[in-house]
Design a protein around this motif. Structure first.
Motif, PDB file in Angstrom:
ATOM      1  N   PRO A   1       1.997   5.400   2.966  1.00 37.14           N
ATOM      2  CA  PRO A   1       0.678   4.285   3.019  1.00 37.14           C
ATOM      3  C   PRO A   1      -0.267   4.966   2.546  1.00 37.14           C
ATOM      4  CG  PRO A   1       1.385   5.515   4.867  1.00 37.14           C
ATOM      5  CD  PRO A   1       2.590   5.834   3.636  1.00 37.14           C
TER       6      PRO A   1
ATOM      7  N   PRO B   1       8.480   7.249   0.654  1.00 39.61           N
ATOM      8  CA  PRO B   1       6.923   6.176   0.244  1.00 39.61           C
ATOM      9  C   PRO B   1       5.445   6.850   1.348  1.00 39.61           C
ATOM     10  CG  PRO B   1       8.646   5.514   1.778  1.00 39.61           C
ATOM     11  CD  PRO B   1       9.444   6.321   1.401  1.00 39.61           C
TER      12      PRO B   1
ATOM     13  N   LYS C   1       5.179   5.919  -4.012  1.00 40.12           N
ATOM     14  CA  LYS C   1       6.232   6.316  -3.727  1.00 40.12           C
ATOM     15  C   LYS C   1       6.406   7.343  -4.382  1.00 40.12           C
ATOM     16  CE  LYS C   1       8.792   1.821  -3.428  1.00 40.12           C
ATOM     17  NZ  LYS C   1       7.561   0.837  -3.535  1.00 40.12           N
TER      18      LYS C   1
ATOM     19  N   TYR D   1       2.619  13.632   6.643  1.00 39.27           N
ATOM     20  CA  TYR D   1       3.061  13.565   5.662  1.00 39.27           C
ATOM     21  C   TYR D   1       3.210  13.891   5.125  1.00 39.27           C
ATOM     22  CZ  TYR D   1       2.576   8.188   7.173  1.00 39.27           C
ATOM     23  OH  TYR D   1       2.925   6.479   8.074  1.00 39.27           O
TER      24      TYR D   1
ATOM     25  N   SER E   1       1.005  -1.165   0.265  1.00 40.55           N
ATOM     26  CA  SER E   1       0.137   0.123  -0.190  1.00 40.55           C
ATOM     27  C   SER E   1       1.090   0.878   0.396  1.00 40.55           C
ATOM     28  CB  SER E   1      -1.254  -0.221   1.315  1.00 40.55           C
ATOM     29  OG  SER E   1       0.388  -0.456   1.844  1.00 40.55           O
ATOM     30  N   HIS E   2       2.145   0.918   0.086  1.00 39.32           N
ATOM     31  CA  HIS E   2       3.150   1.903  -0.116  1.00 39.32           C
ATOM     32  C   HIS E   2       3.091   3.106  -1.551  1.00 39.32           C
ATOM     33  CE1 HIS E   2       3.313   0.616   3.972  1.00 39.32           C
ATOM     34  NE2 HIS E   2       4.158   1.619   4.467  1.00 39.32           N
TER      35      HIS E   2
END
Length: 72
Positions: A40, A38, A29, A53, A26-27
């Motif tokens: 999530p 990355p 990039k 994030y 689920s990451h």
């Protein structure tokens, strides 16, 4: 304020970056100038991406946080 992944992807691409969708897992990039960060996102483009994030994404790629949030 959290933002949807689809909005973060759009704003990042406008800033000149590339986004690689996950082949598995689920990451997502985020890539720019040889760097990778990355993020999530368990629900794909509908995922909510937290401020932490977004802030780290801007720090990693030397993007102005206020301008990036305005683009969201």
């Amino acid at each position: 304020m959290p933002a949807r992944l689809r909005d973060v992807v759009r704003a990042f691409k406008e800033a000149g970056g590339e986004v690689e969708t996950p082949n598995r897992g689920s990451h997502w990039k985020f890539r720019l100038e040889g760097r990778c960060y990355p993020v999530p996102a368990h629900n794909g483009l509908k995922s909510e991406i937290g401020d932490h994030y977004i802030k780290k994404l801007c720090e990693t790629f030397s993007l102005d946080l206020d301008e990036f949030k305005a683009a969201l």
